[in-house]
Design a protein around this motif. Structure first.
Motif, PDB file in Angstrom:
ATOM      1  N   ASP A  27       0.836  -1.208   0.000  1.00  0.00           N
ATOM      2  CA  ASP A  27       0.000   0.000   0.000  1.00  0.00           C
ATOM      3  C   ASP A  27       0.866   1.252   0.000  1.00  0.00           C
ATOM      4  N   PHE A  28       1.950   1.222   0.758  1.00  0.00           N
ATOM      5  CA  PHE A  28       2.891   2.343   0.756  1.00  0.00           C
ATOM      6  C   PHE A  28       3.494   2.526  -0.631  1.00  0.00           C
ATOM      7  N   VAL A  29       3.894   1.437  -1.252  1.00  0.00           N
ATOM      8  CA  VAL A  29       4.514   1.502  -2.578  1.00  0.00           C
ATOM      9  C   VAL A  29       3.554   2.124  -3.589  1.00  0.00           C
ATOM     10  N   GLU A  30       2.317   1.682  -3.592  1.00  0.00           N
ATOM     11  CA  GLU A  30       1.327   2.211  -4.536  1.00  0.00           C
ATOM     12  C   GLU A  30       1.016   3.674  -4.255  1.00  0.00           C
ATOM     13  N   ALA A  31       0.874   4.015  -2.976  1.00  0.00           N
ATOM     14  CA  ALA A  31       0.556   5.401  -2.619  1.00  0.00           C
ATOM     15  C   ALA A  31       1.724   6.333  -2.952  1.00  0.00           C
ATOM     16  N   SER A  32       2.945   5.856  -2.774  1.00  0.00           N
ATOM     17  CA  SER A  32       4.114   6.674  -3.102  1.00  0.00           C
ATOM     18  C   SER A  32       4.214   6.922  -4.598  1.00  0.00           C
ATOM     19  N   GLU A  33       3.916   5.897  -5.384  1.00  0.00           N
ATOM     20  CA  GLU A  33       3.919   6.072  -6.840  1.00  0.00           C
ATOM     21  C   GLU A  33       2.838   7.064  -7.268  1.00  0.00           C
ATOM     22  N   GLU A  34       1.675   6.997  -6.636  1.00  0.00           N
ATOM     23  CA  GLU A  34       0.611   7.953  -6.934  1.00  0.00           C
ATOM     24  C   GLU A  34       1.029   9.368  -6.554  1.00  0.00           C
ATOM     25  N   ALA A  35       1.736   9.509  -5.429  1.00  0.00           N
ATOM     26  CA  ALA A  35       2.219  10.831  -5.014  1.00  0.00           C
ATOM     27  C   ALA A  35       3.202  11.385  -6.033  1.00  0.00           C
ATOM     28  N   LEU A  36       4.053  10.524  -6.575  1.00  0.00           N
ATOM     29  CA  LEU A  36       4.981  10.960  -7.615  1.00  0.00           C
ATOM     30  C   LEU A  36       4.221  11.380  -8.870  1.00  0.00           C
ATOM     31  N   ASP A  37       3.207  10.618  -9.242  1.00  0.00           N
ATOM     32  CA  ASP A  37       2.401  10.962 -10.410  1.00  0.00           C
ATOM     33  C   ASP A  37       1.714  12.319 -10.252  1.00  0.00           C
ATOM     34  N   ARG A  38       1.260  12.619  -9.045  1.00  0.00           N
ATOM     35  CA  ARG A  38       0.548  13.881  -8.800  1.00  0.00           C
ATOM     36  C   ARG A  38       1.486  15.070  -8.663  1.00  0.00           C
ATOM     37  N   SER A  39       2.758  14.793  -8.462  1.00  0.00           N
ATOM     38  CA  SER A  39       3.715  15.872  -8.214  1.00  0.00           C
ATOM     39  C   SER A  39       4.000  16.655  -9.500  1.00  0.00           C
ATOM     40  N   PRO A  40       4.608  17.841  -9.373  1.00  0.00           N
ATOM     41  CA  PRO A  40       4.936  18.637 -10.553  1.00  0.00           C
ATOM     42  C   PRO A  40       6.250  18.257 -11.216  1.00  0.00           C
ATOM     43  N   VAL A  41       6.944  17.239 -10.707  1.00  0.00           N
ATOM     44  CA  VAL A  41       8.277  16.945 -11.230  1.00  0.00           C
ATOM     45  C   VAL A  41       8.192  16.339 -12.616  1.00  0.00           C
ATOM     46  N   GLU A  42       9.255  16.548 -13.390  1.00  0.00           N
ATOM     47  CA  GLU A  42       9.334  16.053 -14.758  1.00  0.00           C
ATOM     48  C   GLU A  42      10.350  14.930 -14.904  1.00  0.00           C
ATOM     49  N   GLY A  43      11.061  14.594 -13.866  1.00  0.00           N
ATOM     50  CA  GLY A  43      12.072  13.557 -13.991  1.00  0.00           C
ATOM     51  C   GLY A  43      12.556  13.055 -12.653  1.00  0.00           C
ATOM     52  N   THR A  44      13.300  11.973 -12.687  1.00  0.00           N
ATOM     53  CA  THR A  44      13.967  11.486 -11.490  1.00  0.00           C
ATOM     54  C   THR A  44      15.456  11.352 -11.792  1.00  0.00           C
ATOM     55  N   PRO A  45      16.308  11.736 -10.855  1.00  0.00           N
ATOM     56  CA  PRO A  45      15.958  12.331  -9.574  1.00  0.00           C
ATOM     57  C   PRO A  45      15.576  13.803  -9.729  1.00  0.00           C
ATOM     58  N   THR A  46      14.667  14.272  -8.900  1.00  0.00           N
ATOM     59  CA  THR A  46      14.325  15.684  -8.844  1.00  0.00           C
ATOM     60  C   THR A  46      14.303  16.120  -7.385  1.00  0.00           C
ATOM     61  N   MET A  47      14.861  17.302  -7.145  1.00  0.00           N
ATOM     62  CA  MET A  47      14.821  17.904  -5.809  1.00  0.00           C
ATOM     63  C   MET A  47      13.774  19.009  -5.751  1.00  0.00           C
ATOM     64  N   GLU A  48      13.224  19.151  -4.567  1.00  0.00           N
ATOM     65  CA  GLU A  48      12.312  20.249  -4.255  1.00  0.00           C
ATOM     66  C   GLU A  48      12.848  20.891  -2.984  1.00  0.00           C
ATOM     67  N   VAL A  49      13.064  22.204  -2.985  1.00  0.00           N
ATOM     68  CA  VAL A  49      13.562  22.903  -1.805  1.00  0.00           C
ATOM     69  C   VAL A  49      12.463  23.816  -1.285  1.00  0.00           C
ATOM     70  N   ASN A  50      11.985  23.524  -0.088  1.00  0.00           N
ATOM     71  CA  ASN A  50      10.864  24.265   0.497  1.00  0.00           C
ATOM     72  C   ASN A  50       9.707  24.400  -0.485  1.00  0.00           C
ATOM     73  N   GLY A  51       9.430  23.292  -1.180  1.00  0.00           N
ATOM     74  CA  GLY A  51       8.280  23.250  -2.081  1.00  0.00           C
ATOM     75  C   GLY A  51       8.540  23.746  -3.483  1.00  0.00           C
ATOM     76  N   VAL A  52       9.745  24.227  -3.774  1.00  0.00           N
ATOM     77  CA  VAL A  52      10.071  24.750  -5.108  1.00  0.00           C
ATOM     78  C   VAL A  52      10.947  23.733  -5.830  1.00  0.00           C
ATOM     79  N   VAL A  53      10.489  23.275  -6.998  1.00  0.00           N
ATOM     80  CA  VAL A  53      11.204  22.252  -7.767  1.00  0.00           C
ATOM     81  C   VAL A  53      12.473  22.829  -8.387  1.00  0.00           C
ATOM     82  N   ILE A  54      13.561  22.070  -8.265  1.00  0.00           N
ATOM     83  CA  ILE A  54      14.795  22.390  -8.979  1.00  0.00           C
ATOM     84  C   ILE A  54      14.808  21.552 -10.249  1.00  0.00           C
TER      85      ILE A  54
END
Length: 232
Positions: A181-208
């Motif tokens: 359940d954690f694995v599936e929910a984490s993948e869904e969180a990644l899908d919902r995120s604004p990131v365009e690639g991995t690895p991606t960093m976010e600093v205080n909510g701002v994507v690098i």
């Protein structure tokens, strides 16, 4: 630059330059700026926890002035470079030095091996061994990938290298995919995120963006960037 895709996610590789440090002694590595932590500093382990959202694995002090989130997939070669030779090790040291809270969102879009690895890492968190196991899996990712990827048996075999990790609870969690359940929910969180690639960093909510490669490869550049966020 290597590129892989899945539902619009790009996996961007980087040429990388920093080294990791392991040890335990004192809370602060410097008398001044806790972000300015060297690779040779002796540091205690960072506290490990699961955030209230149920998908974010957290290293470090929740009251730290910075929150850096990293989006990764354990089978991603670029993530392995970031975590073994890039600025990933520096971020872990900074979390161990109370300079920041390091957050992980683990995707599993690169196949079953990624799902098995994310599940095993969640099991390692229950043993307070997430950071050690996370580093170990990335250090052995290339060899494991060439052998066919992460499997339950390979994950258990690698876990032997972490003192105190193997045991009935951990082994059962890996073999039975206890944290699916954690694995599936984490993948869904990644899908919902604004990131365009991995690895991606976010600093205080701002994507690098991954196009800003220097912050993924150069410890000093990333340090200066984080320092500016603290001073802002």
């Amino acid at each position: 630059m290597q590129v892989r895709s899945r539902r619009g996610f790009l996996v961007a590789a980087a040429a990388i330059t920093a080294a990791s440090s392991v040890g335990a002694c004192r809370r602060r590595a410097t008398g001044g700026d806790p972000l300015d932590v060297s690779a040779s500093a002796t540091l205690p382990a960072a506290p490990e926890s699961l955030a209230a959202d149920g998908t974010t694995i957290v290293l470090g002090n929740p009251s730290a002035p910075l929150a850096v989130r990293v989006y990764e997939d354990l089978s991603c070669p670029a993530c392995a470079e970031f975590e073994t030779e890039g600025t990933g090790p520096y971020l872990k040291r900074a979390a161990r030095n109370d300079a920041l809270q390091l957050q992980f969102t683990l995707g599993s879009f690169l196949g079953p091996g990624s799902k098995f690895a994310a599940n095993a890492l969640r099991a390692a968190l229950d043993q307070n061994k997430f950071a050690e196991y996370h580093h170990l899996l990335y250090r052995h990712q290339d060899r494991t990938r060439k052998a066919g990827g992460f499997t339950r048996d390979r994950l258990l075999g690698l876990a032997i290298m972490i003192p105190g990790l193997r045991g009935p609870e951990f082994d059962a969690a890996v073999l039975e995919t206890k944290h699916r359940d954690f694995v599936e929910a984490s993948e869904e969180a990644l899908d919902r995120s604004p990131v365009e690639g991995t690895p991606t960093m976010e600093v205080n909510g701002v994507v690098i963006p991954t196009s800003n490669q220097a912050l993924y490869t150069d410890r000093n550049r990333l340090y200066r960037h984080l320092r500016k966020q603290v001073q802002a």
